[in-house]
Motif scaffolding. Structure first.
Motif, PDB file in Angstrom:
ATOM      1  N   GLN A 339      -5.051 -11.135  -3.636  1.00  0.00           N
ATOM      2  CA  GLN A 339      -4.794  -9.812  -3.258  1.00  0.00           C
ATOM      3  C   GLN A 339      -4.998  -8.692  -4.348  1.00  0.00           C
ATOM      4  O   GLN A 339      -5.721  -7.906  -4.099  1.00  0.00           O
ATOM      5  CB  GLN A 339      -3.501  -9.706  -2.752  1.00  0.00           C
ATOM      6  N   TYR A 340      -4.791  -9.465  -5.584  1.00  0.00           N
ATOM      7  CA  TYR A 340      -4.953  -8.449  -6.721  1.00  0.00           C
ATOM      8  C   TYR A 340      -6.490  -8.314  -6.825  1.00  0.00           C
ATOM      9  O   TYR A 340      -6.990  -7.361  -7.351  1.00  0.00           O
ATOM     10  CB  TYR A 340      -4.194  -9.014  -7.970  1.00  0.00           C
ATOM     11  N   ALA A 341      -7.239  -9.502  -6.859  1.00  0.00           N
ATOM     12  CA  ALA A 341      -8.675  -9.612  -7.160  1.00  0.00           C
ATOM     13  C   ALA A 341      -9.183  -8.496  -6.201  1.00  0.00           C
ATOM     14  O   ALA A 341     -10.145  -7.743  -6.514  1.00  0.00           O
ATOM     15  CB  ALA A 341      -9.156 -10.939  -6.946  1.00  0.00           C
ATOM     16  N   LEU A 342      -8.701  -8.520  -4.852  1.00  0.00           N
ATOM     17  CA  LEU A 342      -9.314  -7.387  -3.891  1.00  0.00           C
ATOM     18  C   LEU A 342      -9.026  -6.400  -4.339  1.00  0.00           C
ATOM     19  O   LEU A 342     -10.022  -5.457  -4.230  1.00  0.00           O
ATOM     20  CB  LEU A 342      -8.517  -7.933  -2.578  1.00  0.00           C
ATOM     21  N   LEU A 343      -7.938  -5.879  -4.774  1.00  0.00           N
ATOM     22  CA  LEU A 343      -7.710  -4.677  -5.266  1.00  0.00           C
ATOM     23  C   LEU A 343      -8.691  -4.098  -6.243  1.00  0.00           C
ATOM     24  O   LEU A 343      -9.306  -3.071  -6.402  1.00  0.00           O
ATOM     25  CB  LEU A 343      -6.211  -4.497  -5.883  1.00  0.00           C
ATOM     26  N   GLN A 344      -8.877  -5.017  -7.027  1.00  0.00           N
ATOM     27  CA  GLN A 344      -9.969  -4.802  -8.282  1.00  0.00           C
ATOM     28  C   GLN A 344     -11.138  -4.534  -7.915  1.00  0.00           C
ATOM     29  O   GLN A 344     -12.281  -3.489  -8.237  1.00  0.00           O
ATOM     30  CB  GLN A 344     -10.056  -5.926  -9.351  1.00  0.00           C
ATOM     31  N   SER A 345     -11.627  -5.403  -6.687  1.00  0.00           N
ATOM     32  CA  SER A 345     -12.827  -4.758  -6.288  1.00  0.00           C
ATOM     33  C   SER A 345     -13.124  -3.492  -5.639  1.00  0.00           C
ATOM     34  O   SER A 345     -14.235  -2.913  -5.456  1.00  0.00           O
ATOM     35  CB  SER A 345     -13.386  -6.194  -5.125  1.00  0.00           C
ATOM     36  N   ILE A 346     -12.007  -3.263  -4.894  1.00  0.00           N
ATOM     37  CA  ILE A 346     -11.828  -1.797  -4.396  1.00  0.00           C
ATOM     38  C   ILE A 346     -12.029  -0.633  -5.460  1.00  0.00           C
ATOM     39  O   ILE A 346     -12.626   0.097  -5.411  1.00  0.00           O
ATOM     40  CB  ILE A 346     -10.528  -1.781  -3.558  1.00  0.00           C
ATOM     41  N   GLU A 347     -11.043  -1.125  -6.501  1.00  0.00           N
ATOM     42  CA  GLU A 347     -11.307   0.072  -7.438  1.00  0.00           C
ATOM     43  C   GLU A 347     -12.832   0.231  -7.879  1.00  0.00           C
ATOM     44  O   GLU A 347     -13.223   1.441  -8.325  1.00  0.00           O
ATOM     45  CB  GLU A 347     -10.290  -0.391  -8.820  1.00  0.00           C
ATOM     46  N   ALA A 348     -13.385  -1.064  -8.051  1.00  0.00           N
ATOM     47  CA  ALA A 348     -14.859  -0.895  -8.832  1.00  0.00           C
ATOM     48  C   ALA A 348     -15.698  -0.159  -7.707  1.00  0.00           C
ATOM     49  O   ALA A 348     -16.605   0.543  -8.169  1.00  0.00           O
ATOM     50  CB  ALA A 348     -15.270  -2.409  -9.008  1.00  0.00           C
ATOM     51  N   GLN A 349     -15.277   0.046  -6.535  1.00  0.00           N
ATOM     52  CA  GLN A 349     -16.208   0.756  -5.680  1.00  0.00           C
ATOM     53  C   GLN A 349     -15.555   1.805  -4.857  1.00  0.00           C
ATOM     54  O   GLN A 349     -15.800   2.753  -3.916  1.00  0.00           O
ATOM     55  CB  GLN A 349     -16.595  -0.271  -4.369  1.00  0.00           C
ATOM     56  N   TYR A 350     -14.562   2.562  -5.776  1.00  0.00           N
ATOM     57  CA  TYR A 350     -13.741   3.503  -5.082  1.00  0.00           C
ATOM     58  C   TYR A 350     -14.347   4.788  -4.951  1.00  0.00           C
ATOM     59  O   TYR A 350     -14.375   5.414  -3.782  1.00  0.00           O
ATOM     60  CB  TYR A 350     -12.404   3.840  -6.062  1.00  0.00           C
ATOM     61  N   ASP A 351     -15.215   4.998  -5.813  1.00  0.00           N
ATOM     62  CA  ASP A 351     -16.131   6.386  -5.722  1.00  0.00           C
ATOM     63  C   ASP A 351     -17.049   6.264  -4.523  1.00  0.00           C
ATOM     64  O   ASP A 351     -17.067   7.161  -3.761  1.00  0.00           O
ATOM     65  CB  ASP A 351     -16.977   6.673  -7.049  1.00  0.00           C
ATOM     66  N   ALA A 352     -17.647   5.212  -4.323  1.00  0.00           N
ATOM     67  CA  ALA A 352     -18.536   5.114  -3.263  1.00  0.00           C
ATOM     68  C   ALA A 352     -17.720   5.070  -1.804  1.00  0.00           C
ATOM     69  O   ALA A 352     -18.222   5.890  -0.887  1.00  0.00           O
ATOM     70  CB  ALA A 352     -19.315   3.737  -3.258  1.00  0.00           C
ATOM     71  N   MET A 353     -16.370   4.879  -1.737  1.00  0.00           N
ATOM     72  CA  MET A 353     -15.759   4.881  -0.629  1.00  0.00           C
ATOM     73  C   MET A 353     -15.274   5.971  -0.448  1.00  0.00           C
ATOM     74  O   MET A 353     -15.359   6.587   0.641  1.00  0.00           O
ATOM     75  CB  MET A 353     -14.288   3.913  -1.052  1.00  0.00           C
ATOM     76  N   CYS A 354     -15.025   6.912  -1.489  1.00  0.00           N
ATOM     77  CA  CYS A 354     -14.643   8.340  -1.214  1.00  0.00           C
ATOM     78  C   CYS A 354     -15.917   9.105  -0.550  1.00  0.00           C
ATOM     79  O   CYS A 354     -15.543   9.928   0.168  1.00  0.00           O
ATOM     80  CB  CYS A 354     -13.988   8.998  -2.596  1.00  0.00           C
ATOM     81  N   GLU A 355     -17.057   8.940  -0.821  1.00  0.00           N
ATOM     82  CA  GLU A 355     -18.173   9.411  -0.598  1.00  0.00           C
ATOM     83  C   GLU A 355     -18.194   9.084   1.035  1.00  0.00           C
ATOM     84  O   GLU A 355     -18.574  10.179   1.888  1.00  0.00           O
ATOM     85  CB  GLU A 355     -19.390   9.063  -1.129  1.00  0.00           C
ATOM     86  N   VAL A 356     -18.126   7.842   1.629  1.00  0.00           N
ATOM     87  CA  VAL A 356     -18.179   7.427   2.676  1.00  0.00           C
ATOM     88  C   VAL A 356     -17.446   8.371   3.717  1.00  0.00           C
ATOM     89  O   VAL A 356     -17.570   8.904   4.598  1.00  0.00           O
ATOM     90  CB  VAL A 356     -17.822   5.827   2.713  1.00  0.00           C
ATOM     91  N   ILE A 357     -16.098   8.446   3.402  1.00  0.00           N
ATOM     92  CA  ILE A 357     -15.025   8.992   3.914  1.00  0.00           C
ATOM     93  C   ILE A 357     -15.493  10.401   4.197  1.00  0.00           C
ATOM     94  O   ILE A 357     -15.119  11.008   5.154  1.00  0.00           O
ATOM     95  CB  ILE A 357     -13.630   8.748   3.128  1.00  0.00           C
ATOM     96  N   LYS A 358     -15.904  11.087   3.195  1.00  0.00           N
ATOM     97  CA  LYS A 358     -16.155  12.391   2.907  1.00  0.00           C
ATOM     98  C   LYS A 358     -17.153  12.631   4.106  1.00  0.00           C
ATOM     99  O   LYS A 358     -17.131  13.608   5.111  1.00  0.00           O
ATOM    100  CB  LYS A 358     -16.868  12.691   1.609  1.00  0.00           C
ATOM    101  N   THR A 359     -18.410  11.847   4.174  1.00  0.00           N
ATOM    102  CA  THR A 359     -19.514  11.947   5.181  1.00  0.00           C
ATOM    103  C   THR A 359     -19.049  11.546   6.631  1.00  0.00           C
ATOM    104  O   THR A 359     -19.344  12.382   7.577  1.00  0.00           O
ATOM    105  CB  THR A 359     -20.588  11.120   4.947  1.00  0.00           C
ATOM    106  N   THR A 360     -18.031  10.623   6.606  1.00  0.00           N
ATOM    107  CA  THR A 360     -17.432  10.160   7.881  1.00  0.00           C
ATOM    108  C   THR A 360     -16.790  11.357   8.698  1.00  0.00           C
ATOM    109  O   THR A 360     -16.739  11.553   9.898  1.00  0.00           O
ATOM    110  CB  THR A 360     -16.808   8.881   7.984  1.00  0.00           C
ATOM    111  N   THR A 361     -15.788  11.882   7.867  1.00  0.00           N
ATOM    112  CA  THR A 361     -14.828  12.997   8.522  1.00  0.00           C
ATOM    113  C   THR A 361     -15.355  14.227   8.423  1.00  0.00           C
ATOM    114  O   THR A 361     -14.662  15.176   9.053  1.00  0.00           O
ATOM    115  CB  THR A 361     -13.612  12.932   7.498  1.00  0.00           C
ATOM    116  N   ALA A 362     -16.530  14.659   7.860  1.00  0.00           N
ATOM    117  CA  ALA A 362     -17.125  15.913   7.568  1.00  0.00           C
ATOM    118  C   ALA A 362     -17.232  16.834   8.993  1.00  0.00           C
ATOM    119  O   ALA A 362     -16.572  17.700   9.153  1.00  0.00           O
ATOM    120  CB  ALA A 362     -18.403  15.935   6.746  1.00  0.00           C
TER     121      ALA A 362
END
Ligand code: GN1
Ligand code: MG
Length: 366
Positions: A339-362
């Protein structure tokens, strides 16, 4: 099996019991499939009352939720309603939907035929799942009954962090001497404050609690043969929570490229395609009630749940494995690492995730 037969007979079932066999792989309750010779099949469950201490409240919640959803589906003219919401069977001599045999609590629901659960999904199924969990929350947004918390503060990160502190302080299984345990503990502490921000936002009045499922693991959703979602199952944890629970916990299992306890840490990876598809489906159906604060924090929700689960598995390891069923002595420790490794993978992609949410919710924020 004779005992199980006797207790099944307390319920108002149709048909003669033919067979009783274990079903599924939940970590908390014991589940069986009951087939009958001349009636439908059923799901029999022993409710783990060490974890769900107020079974009466729990079953009341479930009956409220399933009746409310059933009413909505019927009003919308939905076909095949019995496959789209769970039906619980009452006892022969009362309206209760559970039976206490002096030791354990049991309940029975209708078995849904030709329905499938999966341990993994592709992006297309992830989109359907997102739409369904969003729809599930939307249907419950106007439930007239007040639901109780079947596990008080279940997804309260501050509490989970305190429980870890308590586990460390009491060191019940003598595991704090392990070097690995000390190392993980240090890593966990780094994220603590940031991860507790939901509770803070709630206290500040900017984050509401809503009725959520609170165990949206990918295998808690049933699909039909064509891939359409039939219904959401495993309703023990349906209770007031932040919407982050349902968004984050689904992705914790579905967007992980391996199982939640895979010991091959290097294989753990958060799948952006699953994330994008799920976010699109979820926002599509939940945007009718989501606030801007809830929407913009969806990437945080995705990070919170692997972290919270790592903390829970880790605390259980330190406590000597008293909560989760384990398959090997180090199982909870392996789960923690995964689970901790999963968190690290999420952190590495966090900026891209924020972009996705921005576009999806716009378009829903306009
Ligand atoms: C438990 O029983 P199951 O597997 O559906 C747990 C969830 C955890 C999950 C981890 C009541 O769910 O919160 O996320 O294990 N349920 C409870 O796999 O603690
Ligand atoms: Mg389950």
């Amino acid at each position: 099996m004779k005992d199980l037969n006797d207790l099944i007979m307390k319920f108002d079932l149709k048909g003669q019991i033919d067979s009783i066999a274990p079903l599924g792989n939940g970590l908390i309750n014991d589940t069986y499939k009951v087939t009958t010779t001349d009636g439908p099949s059923y799901v029999l469950q022993r409710i783990n009352h060490h974890i769900f201490k107020d079974v009466d409240l729990l079953q009341k919640n479930i009956v409220s939720v399933t009746s409310h959803i059933r009413g909505k589906l019927e009003a919308a003219g939905t076909s095949d309603v019995d496959r789209k919401v769970l039906s619980f069977i009452t006892l022969k001599d009362s309206d209760l939907t559970y039976y206490f045999d002096g030791e354990s609590y049991w309940r029975i629901s209708l078995f849904i035929e030709d329905a499938y659960t999966y341990e993994t999904v592709n992006p297309e199924y992830s989109y359907y799942a997102g739409r369904s969990f969003g729809h599930f929350e939307a249907m419950l947004a106007d439930i007239p009954d007040t639901l109780g918390e079947t596990i008080p503060d279940f997804h309260n990160m501050e509490l989970r962090a305190r429980q870890l502190d308590e586990a460390v302080a009491s060191d019940a299984a003598g595991r704090m001497a392990e070097k690995e345990v000390q190392e993980i503990l240090q890593e966990m502490l780094v994220h603590r404050e940031e991860m507790c921000k939901a509770e803070k936002m709630h206290r500040e009045g900017v984050l509401p609690k809503r009725i959520c499922h609170c165990d949206t693991k990918v295998n808690n959703m049933m699909f039909d043969a064509s891939g359409e979602v039939l219904c959401v199952i495993d309703l023990d944890t349906v209770m007031p929570s932040f919407v982050f629970s349902d968004f984050g916990d689904f992705l914790r299992t579905a967007a992980n490229k391996v199982a939640e306890d895979d010991p091959r840490i290097e294989m753990v990876e958060f799948d952006m395609e699953i994330f994008k598809a799920f976010a699109r489906g979820y926002v599509e159906s939940a945007s009718v009630f989501l606030t801007p604060v809830e929407m913009e924090n969806l990437p945080y929700a995705a990070a919170l749940f692997p972290y919270m689960q790592a903390v829970r598995f880790f605390a259980d390891y330190i406590n000597g494995d008293t909560y989760y069923k384990i398959k090997s002595p180090l199982h909870n420790l392996e789960r923690t690492h995964a689970q901790y490794a999963l968190l690290q993978s999420i952190e590495a992609q966090y900026d891209a995730m924020c972009e996705v949410i921005k576009t999806t919710t716009a378009k829903h924020l306009a």
